[in-house]
Design an enzyme around this catalytic site. Structure first.
Site, PDB file in Angstrom:
ATOM      1  N   GLU A 189       0.806  -1.226   0.000  1.00  0.00           N
ATOM      2  CA  GLU A 189       0.000   0.000   0.000  1.00  0.00           C
ATOM      3  C   GLU A 189       0.844   1.283   0.000  1.00  0.00           C
ATOM      4  OE1 GLU A 189      -0.721  -2.614   2.087  1.00  0.00           O
ATOM      5  OE2 GLU A 189      -2.511  -3.255   0.996  1.00  0.00           O
ATOM      6  N   ILE A 213      10.429  -9.166   3.879  1.00  0.00           N
ATOM      7  CA  ILE A 213      11.425 -10.195   4.220  1.00  0.00           C
ATOM      8  C   ILE A 213      11.141 -11.432   3.373  1.00  0.00           C
ATOM      9  CG2 ILE A 213      12.358 -11.618   6.086  1.00  0.00           C
ATOM     10  CD1 ILE A 213      11.652  -9.325   7.976  1.00  0.00           C
ATOM     11  N   THR A 217       7.707 -13.908   3.141  1.00  0.00           N
ATOM     12  CA  THR A 217       6.730 -13.251   2.265  1.00  0.00           C
ATOM     13  C   THR A 217       6.464 -14.069   1.015  1.00  0.00           C
ATOM     14  OG1 THR A 217       7.650 -11.165   2.998  1.00  0.00           O
ATOM     15  CG2 THR A 217       6.161 -11.077   1.132  1.00  0.00           C
ATOM     16  N   HIS A 219       5.112 -14.577  -2.596  1.00  0.00           N
ATOM     17  CA  HIS A 219       5.104 -13.671  -3.751  1.00  0.00           C
ATOM     18  C   HIS A 219       5.976 -12.444  -3.494  1.00  0.00           C
ATOM     19  CE1 HIS A 219       1.846 -16.289  -4.695  1.00  0.00           C
ATOM     20  NE2 HIS A 219       1.020 -15.726  -3.843  1.00  0.00           N
TER      21      HIS A 219
END
Ligand code: DLZ
Length: 299
Positions: A189, A213, A217, A219
């Site tokens: 965002e 990280i 994470t 994707h």
């Protein structure tokens, strides 16, 4: 690390202080942050470049404070007019010299805005001598307005980045009231909020902070590519400088190191880069507006 050097002059009376302050402002030195206590006061006056120089074997110096200028004729005229407006006609004698050659291949004149307090203005004879070659921004954030977008995801890291960014702005002369902080859920965002801030045109620079990280994470690549693309696009399309402080790390330990533990604080670095870019934009714009070469520094 040396940050700067200050040449101080203790005025002999409050009236002398006021006169010198008016004088230096009139000839174009930028007022810095003035201070005052019950018993004393100070008024920094800033130049884009300054130095303190030790000399040996020089028989004659026009003054102890030498101010290098361009367009010395104009400066001389302005100084003369200031004197004529500020000093009674009978006290003008000897207060300003003509422009004359110096011993160092330059021209100079001296002025005593207050009797006994002498300054010299000088300019190289060779107009190409010391010709500035590069546009370079200052690191002064005074008067600049910033929007900071910070992701809450990995807050243990991003809050440190935020502290680093605030530290960078405040230690560069920025003001708390000129900083707007916007928190968003995650790195995904950040670009959208940065763009919304930039489009308001209320901010001179935007600082983006987040932390991805890889190990944690899904994707990771997709998110990172989109975040960096979105921030870059916002910067290009709005014309507002955006500092990039979104960490991409393999591990939490690596992220902590980049958020102030070992390897500097990337939030601080993003803020300082943004300050510099705001000034670079201003210098380029000023040059374009004047229809001339922008103000440049020696490369
Ligand atoms: C979902 C997600 C994941 C898995 N990892 C991170 C991260 O390491 N850093 C970060 O800032 N945000 C992460 N997010 C959240 C997304 O950025 C986004 O906020 C959510 O997918 C909601 O749109």
């Amino acid at each position: 690390m040396i940050k700067g050097i200050t040449f101080v002059h203790a005025a002999s009376t409050p009236a002398v202080y006021d006169t010198l302050h008016r004088y230096f402002s009139a000839v174009g030195l930028e007022p810095g942050r003035a201070w005052q206590t019950d018993v004393s006061r100070g008024a920094p006056l800033l130049a884009p470049v300054g130095s303190f120089e030790l000399l040996d074997g020089i028989a004659h110096l026009p003054a102890e404070v030498l101010i290098e200028v361009t367009a010395i004729d104009d400066v001389h005229l302005a100084a003369k007019q200031w004197l004529e407006q500020s000093v009674a006609a009978q006290d003008l004698a000897g207060r300003i010299s003509n422009i004359a050659p110096t011993t160092w291949k330059s021209f100079a004149f001296t002025i005593e805005p207050v009797p006994g307090v002498r300054f010299a203005f000088w300019q190289w004879q060779d107009p190409l001598r010391g010709k500035p070659l590069a546009i370079e921004g200052d690191l002064s954030a005074a008067g600049m307005r910033f929007g900071i977008v910070v992701a809450r995801w990995n807050a243990v890291i991003t809050e440190r980045l935020l502290q680093g960014a605030l530290d960078g702005i405040l230690r560069s002369g920025g003001n708390r009231q000129d900083i707007e902080i916007v928190r968003v859920p995650g790195a995904w965002e950040v670009a959208s909020a940065a763009r919304a801030l930039a489009e308001t045109k209320r901010y001179d620079g935007i600082i983006t902070l987040g932390c991805l990280i890889r190990g944690e994470t899904a994707h990771y690549e997709a998110i990172y590519n989109e975040v960096s693309r979105g921030i870059g696009q916002s910067q290009q399309e709005t014309g507002v400088p955006h500092g990039f402080g979104v960490l991409t790390c393999e591990t939490l330990e690596q992220a902590l190191n980049r958020a102030g533990i070992k390897a500097g604080n990337k939030g601080f670095e993003a803020a300082v880069a943004t300050i510099e870019m705001v000034d670079v934009h201003r210098r380029i714009d000023a040059g374009a507006a004047a229809g001339s070469e922008p103000d440049r520094r020696p490369a």
